[in-house]
Motif scaffolding. Sequence first.
Motif, mmCIF file in Angstrom:
data_model
loop_
_atom_site.group_PDB
_atom_site.id
_atom_site.type_symbol
_atom_site.label_atom_id
_atom_site.label_comp_id
_atom_site.label_asym_id
_atom_site.label_seq_id
_atom_site.Cartn_x
_atom_site.Cartn_y
_atom_site.Cartn_z
ATOM 1 N N SER A 71 -14.112 9.327 -18.934
ATOM 2 C CA SER A 71 -13.819 10.717 -18.593
ATOM 3 C C SER A 71 -12.307 10.886 -18.595
ATOM 4 O O SER A 71 -11.553 9.915 -18.687
ATOM 5 C CB SER A 71 -14.421 11.093 -17.241
ATOM 6 O OG SER A 71 -13.841 10.296 -16.224
ATOM 7 N N ILE A 72 -11.877 12.146 -18.492
ATOM 8 C CA ILE A 72 -10.449 12.438 -18.463
ATOM 9 C C ILE A 72 -10.197 13.474 -17.378
ATOM 10 O O ILE A 72 -11.006 14.378 -17.179
ATOM 11 C CB ILE A 72 -9.944 12.908 -19.844
ATOM 12 C CG1 ILE A 72 -8.402 12.922 -19.893
ATOM 13 C CG2 ILE A 72 -10.539 14.270 -20.223
ATOM 14 C CD1 ILE A 72 -7.844 13.064 -21.296
ATOM 15 N N THR A 73 -9.090 13.306 -16.661
ATOM 16 C CA THR A 73 -8.777 14.220 -15.566
ATOM 17 C C THR A 73 -7.899 15.364 -16.057
ATOM 18 O O THR A 73 -7.216 15.254 -17.084
ATOM 19 C CB THR A 73 -8.027 13.487 -14.434
ATOM 20 O OG1 THR A 73 -6.777 13.024 -14.943
ATOM 21 C CG2 THR A 73 -8.828 12.330 -13.877
ATOM 22 N N PHE A 74 -7.904 16.423 -15.299
ATOM 23 C CA PHE A 74 -7.018 17.559 -15.533
ATOM 24 C C PHE A 74 -5.577 17.068 -15.661
ATOM 25 O O PHE A 74 -4.862 17.427 -16.596
ATOM 26 C CB PHE A 74 -7.150 18.534 -14.354
ATOM 27 C CG PHE A 74 -6.141 19.650 -14.336
ATOM 28 C CD1 PHE A 74 -6.412 20.856 -14.955
ATOM 29 C CD2 PHE A 74 -4.922 19.498 -13.683
ATOM 30 C CE1 PHE A 74 -5.485 21.894 -14.934
ATOM 31 C CE2 PHE A 74 -3.994 20.532 -13.656
ATOM 32 C CZ PHE A 74 -4.283 21.731 -14.290
ATOM 33 N N GLU A 75 -5.160 16.221 -14.724
ATOM 34 C CA GLU A 75 -3.772 15.754 -14.695
ATOM 35 C C GLU A 75 -3.418 14.955 -15.950
ATOM 36 O O GLU A 75 -2.315 15.068 -16.477
ATOM 37 C CB GLU A 75 -3.526 14.924 -13.429
ATOM 38 C CG GLU A 75 -3.518 15.747 -12.137
ATOM 39 C CD GLU A 75 -4.890 16.208 -11.632
ATOM 40 O OE1 GLU A 75 -4.931 17.096 -10.761
ATOM 41 O OE2 GLU A 75 -5.938 15.682 -12.089
ATOM 42 N N ARG A 76 -4.363 14.154 -16.439
ATOM 43 C CA ARG A 76 -4.122 13.350 -17.646
ATOM 44 C C ARG A 76 -4.001 14.249 -18.871
ATOM 45 O O ARG A 76 -3.144 14.025 -19.735
ATOM 46 C CB ARG A 76 -5.242 12.320 -17.823
ATOM 47 C CG ARG A 76 -5.098 11.469 -19.060
ATOM 48 C CD ARG A 76 -3.920 10.516 -18.956
ATOM 49 N NE ARG A 76 -3.821 9.732 -20.180
ATOM 50 C CZ ARG A 76 -2.671 9.362 -20.747
ATOM 51 N NH1 ARG A 76 -1.529 9.673 -20.176
ATOM 52 N NH2 ARG A 76 -2.674 8.662 -21.853
ATOM 53 N N VAL A 77 -4.848 15.268 -18.972
ATOM 54 C CA VAL A 77 -4.768 16.195 -20.105
ATOM 55 C C VAL A 77 -3.413 16.899 -20.109
ATOM 56 O O VAL A 77 -2.761 17.008 -21.156
ATOM 57 C CB VAL A 77 -5.921 17.233 -20.084
ATOM 58 C CG1 VAL A 77 -5.761 18.245 -21.202
ATOM 59 C CG2 VAL A 77 -7.272 16.540 -20.203
ATOM 60 N N VAL A 78 -2.960 17.350 -18.927
ATOM 61 C CA VAL A 78 -1.653 18.006 -18.833
ATOM 62 C C VAL A 78 -0.546 17.043 -19.259
ATOM 63 O O VAL A 78 0.362 17.408 -20.005
ATOM 64 C CB VAL A 78 -1.413 18.551 -17.402
ATOM 65 C CG1 VAL A 78 0.041 18.995 -17.220
ATOM 66 C CG2 VAL A 78 -2.358 19.711 -17.116
ATOM 67 N N ALA A 79 -0.629 15.783 -18.816
ATOM 68 C CA ALA A 79 0.391 14.788 -19.165
ATOM 69 C C ALA A 79 0.413 14.523 -20.669
ATOM 70 O O ALA A 79 1.480 14.302 -21.254
ATOM 71 C CB ALA A 79 0.145 13.492 -18.394
ATOM 72 N N LEU A 80 -0.752 14.555 -21.313
ATOM 73 C CA LEU A 80 -0.798 14.368 -22.763
ATOM 74 C C LEU A 80 -0.196 15.561 -23.493
ATOM 75 O O LEU A 80 0.391 15.414 -24.563
ATOM 76 C CB LEU A 80 -2.249 14.165 -23.233
ATOM 77 C CG LEU A 80 -2.887 12.829 -22.868
ATOM 78 C CD1 LEU A 80 -4.374 12.861 -23.204
ATOM 79 C CD2 LEU A 80 -2.198 11.680 -23.578
ATOM 80 N N ALA A 81 -0.344 16.742 -22.922
ATOM 81 C CA ALA A 81 0.144 17.963 -23.566
ATOM 82 C C ALA A 81 1.634 18.171 -23.347
ATOM 83 O O ALA A 81 2.343 18.629 -24.242
ATOM 84 C CB ALA A 81 -0.638 19.176 -23.053
#
Length: 76
Positions: A21-31
């Motif tokens: 799974s992926i967290t909100f925070e990880r998606v933001v960090a990738l973006a």
Amino acid sequence: MNHNEFNIIVNGRPKKEPGPSITFERVVALAFNPVPPNAFFTVTWSHGNQGGSLTPGKSVQLQNGMKFDVTETGQS
């Protein structure tokens, strides 16, 4: 490819993530690297005919080919 790795798209850029799974925070960090301080973000995802939004502290199960759109929505 590692069978635990997922190919996803974040703001139009291909990424590989370990999952499951992926967290909100990880998606933001990738973006956004670095993540702007005091910023608020909206995260939406889609995969086939499914989709939704991700909120801080939440996560979503990864699937190959998922697309994530991260938008900065303002300052605190």
